[in-house]
Write an enzyme that holds these catalytic residues in place. Structure first.
Site, PDB file in Angstrom:
ATOM      1  N   ASP A 296      13.876 -11.318  -1.599  1.00 42.53           N
ATOM      2  CA  ASP A 296      13.267 -11.982  -0.455  1.00 42.53           C
ATOM      3  C   ASP A 296      14.065 -11.510   0.756  1.00 42.53           C
ATOM      4  OD1 ASP A 296      12.507 -13.621   1.570  1.00 42.53           O
ATOM      5  OD2 ASP A 296      12.712 -15.488   0.440  1.00 42.53           O
TER       6      ASP A 296
ATOM      7  N   TYR B  79       1.994  -8.528  15.473  1.00 40.65           N
ATOM      8  CA  TYR B  79       2.473  -7.385  14.675  1.00 40.65           C
ATOM      9  C   TYR B  79       3.054  -6.306  15.599  1.00 40.65           C
ATOM     10  CZ  TYR B  79       1.905  -3.306  11.513  1.00 40.65           C
ATOM     11  OH  TYR B  79       2.083  -2.179  10.755  1.00 40.65           O
TER      12      TYR B  79
ATOM     13  N   GLN C 182       0.837  -1.213   0.000  1.00 37.07           N
ATOM     14  CA  GLN C 182       0.000   0.000   0.000  1.00 37.07           C
ATOM     15  C   GLN C 182       0.869   1.259   0.000  1.00 37.07           C
ATOM     16  OE1 GLN C 182      -1.979   0.929   3.663  1.00 37.07           O
ATOM     17  NE2 GLN C 182      -3.542   2.202   2.679  1.00 37.07           N
TER      18      GLN C 182
HETATM   19  C1  AKB Z   1      -2.736  -2.191  10.466  1.00 38.49           C
HETATM   20  O1  AKB Z   1      -3.938  -1.896  10.599  1.00 38.49           O
HETATM   21  O2  AKB Z   1      -2.256  -3.282  10.800  1.00 38.49           O
HETATM   22  C2  AKB Z   1      -1.802  -1.131   9.901  1.00 38.49           C
HETATM   23  C3  AKB Z   1      -1.161  -0.336  10.985  1.00 38.49           C
HETATM   24  C4  AKB Z   1      -1.957   0.599  11.791  1.00 38.49           C
HETATM   25  O3  AKB Z   1       0.008  -0.454  11.191  1.00 38.49           O
HETATM   26  N1  AKB Z   1      -2.520  -0.282   9.009  1.00 38.49           N
END
Ligand code: AKB
Length: 313
Positions: A52, A142, A12
């Site tokens: 990669d 994340y 994106q």
């Molecule tokens: C997500 O929603 O995971 C990302 C971010 C806020 O890092 N867009």
């Protein structure tokens, strides 16, 4: 002269960032890389190579062969996909960032920029006007990987003198490439559905307020931070924001342009992720240290998105 290599170039942010960097620094000075077949726009205006980020030989040879001095490492697994497959998120985000930092350090490159995210904050972080320096105990894979990246990058700066920089991106709203697998993706999907079907079912609750930014501001913040004078930087990881809104508020703004538009809510597992993140963040460190100042608020962003997308959708 800046010779920049970008990973995750067809994501994106990468898709638009590569174009903006090529405009500023010259097409041949910006090497776009990724793992899949690139969109045509990336190969038209400058070089594109397969990379990669888990392959150290490939990383080193691209950096050396193309005389790179700055790496922007965008390749990452986002929050929602990361919760579905935490093991892949760990490997891609943690090992990928480590490989890039090690390559930048061992080759003595000038600078490395690795984005962080509002996902680096967690449920125990103050939710409103979240400060730059504050408790960070994220509850998504994340988020955990983003805290690791910030700490590792800052360690490299202190220990080895590596010029590491990072932005904690909020949700990014874009008119070109679609986001892939995040919690804030609804704020892009809503425009396509509003234009195509005049209705949208949101996977977050109507009051799920989150910090957001329009892509032109995301590009501006990234280039401004790359260009910032290293001596002026007290921090290395920065909050950046442009606006905060709920799904109900963006729907209201869209209705000003498409009065028939209707939104309904069916919150799924992403609602829990959104609840663990700040509602708004304080980006005064970015403003003070490198002059950050966004151009788009909610109404300017919605107007521009609808204008751009209505030509295509
Ligand atoms: C997500 O929603 O995971 C990302 C971010 C806020 O890092 N867009």
């Amino acid at each position: 002269m800046k010779r920049i290599l970008v990973t995750g170039s067809y994501g994106q942010i990468g898709t638009e960032l590569v174009g903006a960097l090529r405009e500023k620094y010259g097409g041949d000075n910006v090497i776009a890389t990724g793992r899949k077949k690139p969109p045509q726009v990336l190969t038209e205006e400058g070089p594109y190579y397969h990379l990669d980020i888990l392959d150290n030989t490939e990383i080193h040879s691209l950096l050396v062969n193309h005389d790179i001095n700055i790496v922007i490492h965008n390749a990452s697994v986002l929050s929602a996909v990361g919760e579905k497959n935490p093991q892949v998120a760990y490997k891609t985000n943690v090992e990928g960032a480590y490989n890039i930092l090690e390559a930048v350090r061992s080759l003595g490159l000038d600078q490395v920029m690795i984005p962080s995210s509002i996902a680096a904050f967690g449920p125990s972080t103050p939710k409103d006007n979240t400060p730059n320096d504050v408790i960070m105990r994220p509850t998504t894979m994340y988020g955990v990987t983003k805290v690791f990246i910030e700490l590792l990058g800052e360690y490299y700066t202190k220990r080895f003198g590596t010029d590491f920089r990072s932005l904690r991106y909020p949700g990014i709203i874009s008119s070109e490439a679609l986001p892939g697998g995040g919690t804030t993706d609804y704020a892009v999907e809503i425009f396509y559905e509003a234009l195509k079907h005049k209705k949208y079912t949101c996977f977050l609750a109507e009051d799920a307020e989150l910090p957001m930014m329009y892509m032109p501001d995301c590009i501006k913040s990234t280039i401004d931070l790359i260009e910032a004078d290293a001596n002026a930087l007290v921090h290395r990881s920065f909050n950046v924001t442009a606006m905060s809104f709920t799904p109900a508020e963006i729907a209201e703004e869209i209705k000003k342009h498409i009065p028939e538009f209707e939104i309904t809510y069916e919150p799924d597992f992403r609602q829990k992720i959104a609840e663990s993140w700040p509602r708004s963040i304080d980006d005064s460190a970015a403003r003070d240290e490198w002059g950050w100042n966004p151009d788009y608020d909610l109404s300017a962003m919605v107007k521009d998105m609808l204008e751009k997308l209505s030509k295509r959708v």
